[in-house]
Design an enzyme around this catalytic site. Structure first.
Site, PDB file in Angstrom:
ATOM      1  N   CYS A  29      27.969  21.951 -39.488  1.00 42.54           N
ATOM      2  CA  CYS A  29      28.308  22.961 -39.113  1.00 42.54           C
ATOM      3  C   CYS A  29      29.993  22.356 -38.623  1.00 42.54           C
ATOM      4  CB  CYS A  29      28.342  23.028 -37.448  1.00 42.54           C
ATOM      5  SG  CYS A  29      26.547  23.440 -37.741  1.00 42.54           S
TER       6      CYS A  29
ATOM      7  N   HIS B 214      29.362  31.321 -34.224  1.00 42.53           N
ATOM      8  CA  HIS B 214      29.439  30.577 -34.542  1.00 42.53           C
ATOM      9  C   HIS B 214      28.963  29.904 -36.325  1.00 42.53           C
ATOM     10  CE1 HIS B 214      28.839  26.252 -35.681  1.00 42.53           C
ATOM     11  NE2 HIS B 214      27.349  25.698 -35.085  1.00 42.53           N
TER      12      HIS B 214
END
Lengths: 184, 354
Positions: B86, B341
């Site tokens: 991430c 995201h």
């Protein structure tokens, strides 16, 4: 109810192949789905499918898997510095730059540090009912992560005593380990 | 200052969301084009570029060369993909920063791009779940990414008396700001604490509304050396300090579940370089962008970054001190939670800083 793995997968793949065939037929030869009412744009349905299943090396930690067959969960411990390794039961101690390891059975007594209930599951877990993943601090001082088997998830508490045991994971029928409440 | 590095106005940002209208290359180009125009530079000025992308769920498995070719950036930069789960977008930025700081390039571009809607949701959940230690924590126990953070949320709630309602307030705040960001996935969409509390569990105690969405998106930034930065723009944004650190892949190896040690260590490095003490750090900053893939992540970031002490992050939420006008406004772009995201995407807060 636990649906068999094969049935679940076959259904998943059958659906996507059917979608592809339907679209090619409907469009006179283009695997492109038309825009839909949900605002989806035109999409090309991939003609090529990739299924992956890896072959994972376990030669140097075979003892761990032999242990499962005897109902034991093994960690490794460096003979030089005394560090425990789990998971994985490492065959090498990077700090001592040595591979001089003892195989030691994990005591099995632990205290629950934290847990979660997996409600939205990955594709390859979609045939199981919701499961509890827990982490416990073992008597030896290191942590173990595993499923926690309880009748009622509402009775699970951080700090409760748990025991690590070897079990068969169904419907696959392979050996792994899980926690159960110690009082049971 | 030798080796000074600045973001030189060159910031591009594709609209985040379910971007099934665009390919990976097209999506990256939206961001790259905007960045080039913003900095009034041309592809030939970019001496080095790097692409942040996690991938797996999208068809192009080696995406850097695809992006470079589509955007007319090749052959410069060697078309490298960097992956740090991430943090892949931040890794691209760090990589471009190193290129400029070391003198290897005078002008470099960091691109982050992700196309997650090319696979069905259960497959995406599978891919992110495999992002820890695959064999020891996924193969047998099927952890998901919400599951990873849920382990932290359970422990944090238990230790500090925080409630699910507290965490929902983080989601409400980030949606509030995201609703005002036209590039956000949830542009125009505010939520209430009640809506959040009633949303379904994805990994108890994490609910759908505690979670960032699956997102397609891209962003690009252009960095330049100190000498060139001042020629390119009157308002360079200087990168004063960077810190990086890594935790364990196996969650079970972490000592406790109330903070991210890697985030703490990275902050420690970054603060040290500019002579900031790692406590009450809110007073040194006007605004912060932190990693809020789940609401618990944002609260832990308040503490790992030293805005407040361990366990006090939830108080910041309760007293609304991370809104604009508060002690330390956080994620005014909507955060990952409401802006979206895209795993390897970059988030750019630079507009605000200028």
């Amino acid at each position: 109810m636990v649906m068999s793995l094969e049935a679940k997968y076959e259904e998943f793949w059958r659906q996507s192949i059917k979608q592809l065939n339907d679209v090619v037929k409907a469009t006179g030869g283009l695997p492109i789905a038309p825009p839909d009412e949900k605002g989806q744009y035109s999409l090309w349905y991939d003609v090529r499918e990739l299924r992956l299943r890896y072959s994972i090396s376990v030669e140097r930690i075979k003892k761990f898997f032999e242990g499962l067959r005897e109902g034991k969960v093994y960690a490794t411990k460096c003979r030089r510095c005394g560090r425990y390794y789990f998971p994985p039961p490492q065959a090498d101690c990077p700090y001592c730059k040595a591979s001089d390891m003892d195989w030691v059975e994990i005591s099995g007594d632990g205290e629950l540090l934290t847990y979660t209930i997996i409600n939205t599951k990955p594709l390859t877990y979609s045939h199981y009912p919701d499961y509890i993943v827990a982490i416990a601090r073992m008597r030896e001082g290191f942590n173990v992560l595993a499923w926690l088997r309880v009748d009622d998830p509402k009775k699970v508490r951080v700090g409760m005593k748990v025991r690590l045991q070897v079990v068969k994971r169904e419907p696959e029928g392979y050996l792994t380990y899980e926690f159960v409440p110690a009082e049971q | 200052m030798r080796g000074g590095v600045a973001i030189v106005g060159g910031v591009g940002h594709a609209k985040f969301g379910r971007r099934t209208d665009a390919t990976l290359g097209e999506l990256a180009w939206e961001a790259v084009k905007e960045a080039l125009e913003d900095a009034r530079l041309d592809q030939k000025d970019i001496q080095y570029f790097v692409v942040g992308n996690a991938g797996g769920w999208s068809a192009e498995s080696l995406p850097a060369v695809i992006v470079g070719e589509y955007c007319g950036l090749n052959p410069r930069g060697g078309a490298m993909r960097v992956e740090a789960a991430c943090a892949s977008g931040s890794a691209a930025l760090y990589n471009a920063y190193l290129a400029v700081a070391s003198g290897m390039a005078d002008i470099a571009m960091a691109i982050g791009v992700e196309k997650m809607y090319e696979s069905p949701t259960p497959t995406v959940v599978e891919f992110i779940g495999r992002a820890g230690n695959y064999f020891w924590e996924f193969e047998n126990f099927g952890l998901t990414f919400p599951g990873y953070y849920a382990l932290y949320m359970t422990a944090y709630m238990n230790r500090f008396g925080a409630t699910e309602e507290d965490f929902c307030k983080v989601a409400v705040k980030n949606h509030y700001y995201g609703s005002m960001n036209p590039k956000a996935q949830f542009y125009g969409l505010r939520i209430t604490v009640d809506q959040c509390l009633k949303s379904r569990y994805v990994a108890w105690p994490i609910k759908l509304y505690d979670s960032s969405p699956i997102t397609d998106g891209a962003a690009a930034v252009i960095l330049a050396s100190e000498e060139l930065a001042r020629k390119i723009t009157d308002t360079p944004v200087w990168i004063r300090s960077v810190g990086v650190a890594t935790g364990t892949a196996n969650l079970s190896k972490r000592p406790d579940f109330i903070g991210l040690d890697a985030a703490y260590q990275a902050a420690e490095q970054a603060f040290k370089r500019v002579g900031i003490e790692h406590r009450d750090t809110w007073k040194y900053f006007d605004v912060a962008d932190v990693h809020d893939c789940f609401t618990i992540a944002e609260v832990m970031a308040y503490e790992d970054l030293g805005f407040v002490e361990r366990g006090m992050g939830i108080q910041l939420v309760r007293s609304e001190q991370t809104y604009k006008g508060g002690l330390i406004p956080v994620n005014l772009d909507g955060g990952l939670k409401a802006k979206g995201h895209p795993i390897g995407g970059l988030r750019a807060l630079v507009w605000l800083l200028r």
